[in-house]
Design a protein around this motif. Structure first.
Motif, short mmCIF file in Angstrom:
data_model
loop_
_atom_site.label_atom_id
_atom_site.label_comp_id
_atom_site.label_asym_id
_atom_site.label_seq_id
_atom_site.Cartn_x
_atom_site.Cartn_y
_atom_site.Cartn_z
N ARG A 28 83.81 19.90 -6.26
CA ARG A 28 84.54 19.11 -6.93
C ARG A 28 86.08 19.54 -6.95
O ARG A 28 87.17 18.93 -7.30
N ASP B 193 87.40 18.83 -15.66
CA ASP B 193 87.10 17.29 -16.16
C ASP B 193 86.33 17.57 -17.42
O ASP B 193 85.23 16.84 -17.50
N GLU C 288 87.89 16.17 -6.96
CA GLU C 288 88.71 15.56 -8.16
C GLU C 288 90.10 16.31 -8.19
O GLU C 288 91.06 15.76 -8.45
N MET D 98 92.47 17.35 -16.73
CA MET D 98 91.74 17.66 -15.61
C MET D 98 91.42 18.98 -15.33
O MET D 98 90.16 19.33 -15.36
N GLU E 73 95.47 14.68 -15.05
CA GLU E 73 94.79 13.92 -13.97
C GLU E 73 96.11 13.55 -13.16
O GLU E 73 97.08 13.01 -13.72
#
Lengths: 240, 215
Positions: free
Chosen positions: A78, A61, A156, A1, A26
């Motif tokens: 994000r 990402d 995210e 991530m 993640e």
């Protein structure tokens, strides 16, 4: 991530981060611990480019983000951030605080933003405070609104910069509970904290920083139970 | 009693003068706010040239009497076929803009830098954060000193008499010289100014209270 490689940052003559390497997977919760001045907050602020690195790479990402080639405003949508001192907008109600960025940055229709904000307020347990101004809230309530405000952008990753350090002791629990809930839902989180209990219980990985360097990284059981570095041990002894 | 008689005899003329005084002040303040906001942003821009321009402007305005500024505007603008009203109100705007710029600069800088960071962290641009987050709070804090500045502008508008504007002060001195009774008409005009200033302070307090929800 998030992948950070060889990150360096100085403020004038003061070199605050040295060759930082960091990976956050993640759905992982990473806690940054260390004495004040160790650079953990600066590292966090580099991750959403509130501070611009001097050198090194930051990949979010799979995409390497550079200030000259990327729209940082778009990147920041994000990566959510929660501050030690909340920084709610005092001239707006709780609801207005939450829908501000979704409406004006993401251009989401007002009805949809309101609907999503209500869900978020329910999630942080503040449904009854919709039309209240921040000045009327306790510190713990303010921080939970700040979390909802950041979540409204559907980030995210969430960054937390000492989210409970400005709270009265009896209000710390409600904020940590909210964060724990978030972690259980699978949110990727990087948390700068002095709450060792939270780190031990929720973190997948704990990072100990000292003088701008990462001294030790490990799962909480290992880092708290049997640290391999002498400096980590001394730090833990001094605070526990 | 004689004063009251003269007050009531003269009021139609004074009311016209009061209207002109009000118009001069309103136009002067309206443009003064824009000028003030512009120069406040130049001062906090951190661009050396822009800061220098703002400093030069403030230095000029603070360093010269308003009457000189009004005459410069008057002779400058009337030579371009503009009216004395425009010269007087733009003179007032130019003058008040400098003080209003300092008021705005102060209140904008008084807003916690965390507010800008919070806006930025949500993906808002610097411009959007100023417009939606910083300025509304700075405006509210600016209201008390701004109200004060408006009252100063209102009274300063009397200097427009010297370029032939038939505003309150000019009405009073004209009555005075026609009747050789200056004192009576100066005391009458003082009452009109007091009424105007009173209305202004009520108005600014109203605005202040409306903006006060948050703090």
């Amino acid at each position: 991530m998030i992948k950070v490689e060889k990150l360096n940052k100085s403020f004038g003559d003061l070199h605050v981060l040295f060759d930082i390497d960091l990976t956050v997977n993640e759905r992982e919760v990473v806690c940054l611990i260390g004495a004040s001045g160790s650079g953990k907050s600066t590292l966090l602020r580099c991750l959403n480019f509130l501070e611009v690195k001097d050198s090194g790479t930051i990949t979010i990402d799979g995409e390497q983000i550079e200030p000259d080639t990327h729209d940082l405003n778009q990147v920041r949508t994000r990566v959510g951030m929660v501050f030690q001192h909340f920084h709610l907008f005092p001239h707006m109600t709780v609801m207005e605080n939450i829908i501000e960025a979704p409406i004006h940055v993401k251009k989401i229709p007002r009805e949809q933003a309101l609907r999503e904000a209500k869900e978020l307020l329910a999630k942080v347990g503040l449904s009854d405070k919709e039309n209240v101004y921040p000045a009327k809230l306790s510190g713990g309530q303010k921080q939970r609104v700040a979390i909802a405000r950041a979540l409204a952008m559907k980030p995210e990753v969430m960054l937390f910069d000492e989210p409970t350090s400005a709270l009265d002791p009896e209000l710390v629990g409600e904020v940590l509970a909210t964060m724990k809930k978030l972690a259980l839902e699978g949110m990727t989180m990087v948390v700068v904290t002095h709450e060792m209990g939270f780190a031990r219980e929720v973190a997948d990985s704990v990072i100990y920083m000292h003088d701008g360097r990462i001294v030790e990284v490990g799962p909480p059981e290992k880092l708290f139970g049997n640290p391999s570095e002498q400096r980590t041990k001394e730090f833990l002894d001094s605070i526990l | 009693m004689e004063w009251l008689t003269k007050f009531f005899e003269s009021y139609p003329v004074f009311l016209k003068g009061m209207l002109l005084t009000f118009e001069l002040t309103a136009v002067g303040i309206f443009f003064g706010i824009f000028v003030g906001l512009l120069f406040a942003f130049l001062k906090i821009s951190k661009v050396r040239v822009l800061e220098w321009i703002a400093d030069a402007y403030i230095f000029l305005v603070r360093g010269t009497p308003l009457i000189v500024q009004i005459f410069v505007f008057y002779y400058g603008l009337t030579s371009l076929n503009m009216s004395a009203f425009l010269a007087a109100s733009l003179g007032l705007a130019f003058h008040n803009g400098a003080y209003i710029a300092e008021i705005f600069r102060g209140t904008i800088q008084s807003i916690d830098p965390g507010q800008m960071e919070a806006g930025r962290s949500l993906g808002m641009s610097v411009k959007l954060t100023y417009r939606r987050i910083i300025l509304p709070q700075a405006m509210r804090r600016a209201m008390p000193p701004l109200g004060n500045q408006f009252i100063i502008a209102l009274k300063d508008s009397s200097l427009a008499a010297f370029i032939g504007m038939y505003e309150l002060f000019n009405v009073a001195t004209t009555f005075g010289s026609n009747t050789f009774d200056y004192m009576t008409y100066l005391l009458i005009v003082a009452v009109y100014y007091l009424i105007l200033v009173f209305l202004f302070s009520v108005l600014t307090r109203k605005v202040e209270n409306r903006l006060a929800v948050s703090e």
